[in-house]
Every structure is written in C-alpha cells, then in structure tokens.
Scaffold this active site. Structure first.
Site, PDB file in Angstrom:
ATOM      1  N   SER A  80       0.838  -1.196   0.000  1.00 53.72           N
ATOM      2  CA  SER A  80       0.000   0.000   0.000  1.00 53.72           C
ATOM      3  C   SER A  80       0.876   1.250   0.000  1.00 53.72           C
ATOM      4  O   SER A  80       1.646   1.458  -0.934  1.00 53.72           O
ATOM      5  CB  SER A  80      -0.963  -0.048   1.190  1.00 53.72           C
ATOM      6  OG  SER A  80      -1.991   0.901   1.045  1.00 53.72           O
ATOM      7  N   ASP A 123     -10.069  -3.310  -5.674  1.00 53.13           N
ATOM      8  CA  ASP A 123      -9.528  -2.716  -4.449  1.00 53.13           C
ATOM      9  C   ASP A 123     -10.397  -1.533  -4.005  1.00 53.13           C
ATOM     10  O   ASP A 123     -10.535  -0.550  -4.745  1.00 53.13           O
ATOM     11  CB  ASP A 123      -8.091  -2.246  -4.714  1.00 53.13           C
ATOM     12  CG  ASP A 123      -7.344  -1.839  -3.459  1.00 53.13           C
ATOM     13  OD1 ASP A 123      -7.956  -1.227  -2.571  1.00 53.13           O
ATOM     14  OD2 ASP A 123      -6.136  -2.132  -3.371  1.00 53.13           O
ATOM     15  N   HIS A 142      -8.225  -4.900  -0.931  1.00 46.01           N
ATOM     16  CA  HIS A 142      -7.015  -4.155  -0.607  1.00 46.01           C
ATOM     17  C   HIS A 142      -6.126  -4.987   0.312  1.00 46.01           C
ATOM     18  O   HIS A 142      -6.476  -5.255   1.458  1.00 46.01           O
ATOM     19  CB  HIS A 142      -7.356  -2.830   0.066  1.00 46.01           C
ATOM     20  CG  HIS A 142      -6.148  -1.956   0.288  1.00 46.01           C
ATOM     21  ND1 HIS A 142      -5.454  -1.368  -0.748  1.00 46.01           N
ATOM     22  CD2 HIS A 142      -5.501  -1.598   1.426  1.00 46.01           C
ATOM     23  CE1 HIS A 142      -4.445  -0.667  -0.262  1.00 46.01           C
ATOM     24  NE2 HIS A 142      -4.437  -0.802   1.054  1.00 46.01           N
TER      25      HIS A 142
END
Length: 348
Positions: free
Chosen positions: A161, A289, A317
C-alpha cells in the site's frame, strides 16, 4: 532510464501486463470470497502466520530514528539473502500481511525484517515530522546500512500500500542502481494518491478512511497539545477532520514541505514514474480494491520493461484470500515465496 545493475545474479521476472487467469502466479478468488470488503477485512479476523522478532532502533542522519523488526530465527550465514518490508499507512509488524510476507521470506532462507516508518513503531519518533507516501530517504539509509552489514547478501524489498508507493518511487529514482536492490515486490500500491483519497470517501470505503484517520489523529493530537509541531491548525480543527484528504492538507503536506494536499499527491504519486523503474519489480494489484478506482492501472500504461504486473479481478485491498483446507488462507505469502524461488534460479 538507468540500466539494471549487472552485478546481480538474480533473474528478473517476465515483464508486462498479466491478467489473473492467464498467469501461473495469478490470483483468482473463490465465488464465496469474491466480495472486495470480505477480501480486505478477512485477514484482520483470521490468525496470521506465527512470527517472532527482535527490535532495533536505527538512528537516522537527521537525529530521528526508525524501528526495525528482525524476524527470528536469523540465518547464521552472513551472505543469506535479505528481505526488507515497508508497511502501509499506520501499519507495522503486527499487521497480518506483515506476518504472512515475513514468514514466507523467512521460510525461503531469507534474513527478513520490517522497517517501521517514523512514529509507527513502539514509541514516538523524536523529530517534529512523520512519514508520507513519497518519502524515500529513510529507506535509502536502511538499505545503505544493510549493505554495510551484509555486503555479500542479495537484497529484495517489499512494499505494501503506502509502502508500495514509496518503494516504486525509490526504485524509479536516478540513483536506483546504487541501492543494492536485486528485486522488489509491490502490493496494492495507490499509484494516484489524489484518486485514491477520493475513492476512500465513497460508499463503504468510508469505513477504512475513518479507521485510518482515527489512528493518525491519535498520534498527532498529543504532539499538537505539547506544542511539538509548528502547524497552523488547532487541536479542535484536527478533531473535526472527516476526510483523509483534509488531514493531508493541514498536517501531512505542511509538515513535510508540500504546499497542500494537491501538491503532495502530485509529487508523491508513483504512477507517473513507473516508466523509470530501474529494478526488477513485481506488482500485484486487485481491480476491485476498495481503496482505489477500478481503472487505476489503465491510467498509467507507460511502464518500465523491468515491471511485471499481475492484476486480479478480485482481491480487495491487501486481501488476496483463497480457500484453504480448513479455512481461507492468505495467498500473498505463497506468491512471494514463489517469486523468491524464481529469483534464486540462477544461484543454484
């Protein structure tokens, strides 16, 4: 574009866009695990891989520090390959994905560690600053330290991320070939920070935004109350913030030298520099996501030939949960293990 470092004996993965159904490494969610929010939240309720670690506080050149978590047991061989992981926004060693990825690297014989971004470890950082999506300086310091300690060890970095966005920017910088990195793995990177901040404010994704914003506020409010931060915002104004973008506008941007959130997002996003990546890099992304727009990948068609992109239609995600013998299990650790095995082919 800088050329790949010829000193490495590790072999890069094949480059190019891959759909999940067309690649041996691709992820495909079972029908009953196809909801993006189930994929995103399930790792947080299931027990992750067992990982023991030791702490180290690494002093930085500016007087601050970052906390390192070294996975135990560590290899006796000083030339054992290194895997260093950079976590996501407000993540750390206790994040489920961190356990799964670090355990996978450990089980492949790697000396594995996680670097906490400033203020994300077990104690506050020293200086009146924090971290952000484009801040590559601390990672550079760490890689230099690792190179000095383990000069014979191949090095692979992973980013998740926010950490993935940072890592992409790092391997796209002009001096990327001096980092000593042989390969990188990037998972669920928010390539367009402005678009992803907008997406987090929509529908059920607001749940994730509120969770992240609450964590950020818990850290910054005490520092504002103690007068440690010279920001033009009051504690009450911070308490009233409802959007992550607003936080970035009044805290992240001015604290780190950006004009405002728009300036920060434009200068720190990794999508525009994908064509400059100079280290073999595997990117894993799920089209559903909930932190990102569905067409995020298509917005950045220009990519370095050293980038291998695997796109799953489902996965959420940093989720990528697949059916297991008894319960769902994380796929990311198994994919990382295969990637590390592929990189080792030329060493056998």
């Amino acid at each position: 574009m800088p050329q790949p470092d010829a000193r490495s004996s590790l072999s890069p993965a094949t480059s190019g866009l891959r759909a999940d159904a067309a690649t041996p490494g691709g992820f495909r969610a079972a029908r009953w695990l196809s909801n993006p929010h189930v994929q995103t939240l399930l790792p947080r309720v299931l027990r992750p891989a067992e990982v023991d670690w030791r702490q180290e506080f690494l002093d930085l050149p500016d007087g601050d520090e970052v906390e390192l978590s070294w996975v135990l047991p560590e290899p006796d061989d000083q030339s054992a390959p290194l895997f260093v992981l950079f976590h996501g926004l407000e993540g750390g060693i206790t994040s489920p994905y961190a356990h799964d990825l670090l355990a996978a690297a450990r089980d492949q014989g790697y000396r594995a560690l996680l670097m906490h971004f400033r203020g994300c470890g077990s104690r506050p950082n020293r200086l009146p600053r924090a971290y952000h999506s484009g801040d590559t300086g601390d990672a550079k310091v760490l890689l230099e330290v690792l190179g000095d300690r383990y000069p014979e060890a191949p090095k692979v970095a992973g980013g998740v991320s926010l950490g993935g966005n940072m890592l992409l920017r790092l391997v796209a910088e002009e001096d990327a070939n001096s980092l000593g990195l042989d390969a990188a793995v990037v998972i669920s990177a928010p390539l367009d920070l402005a678009a992803c901040a907008q997406r987090l404010g929509e529908g059920f994704s607001r749940v994730y935004e509120r969770h992240l914003l609450a964590s950020l506020k818990r850290k910054v409010i005490p520092r504002l109350e103690r007068g440690e931060l010279s920001l033009k915002v009051s504690v009450e104004q911070v308490r009233r913030l409802k959007r992550l973008r607003d936080y970035d506008d009044v805290i992240t941007a001015p604290m780190h030298g950006f004009r405002d959130a728009d300036d920060y997002y434009a200068r720190a996003s990794s999508g525009p520099v994908l064509d400059r990546v100079a280290v073999p890099t595997l990117m894993l992304h799920a089209r559903d996501d909930p932190f990102m727009p569905a067409d995020l990948i298509e917005r950045f068609p220009a990519r370095s030939p050293l980038v291998t992109l695997e796109v799953a239609e489902r996965g959420g995600h940093v989720g990528f949960m697949e059916p297991g013998p008894r319960r769902p299990r994380p796929w990311l650790g198994r994919r990382l293990a295969r990637y590390l095995q592929e990189l080792s082919l030329d060493q056998q």
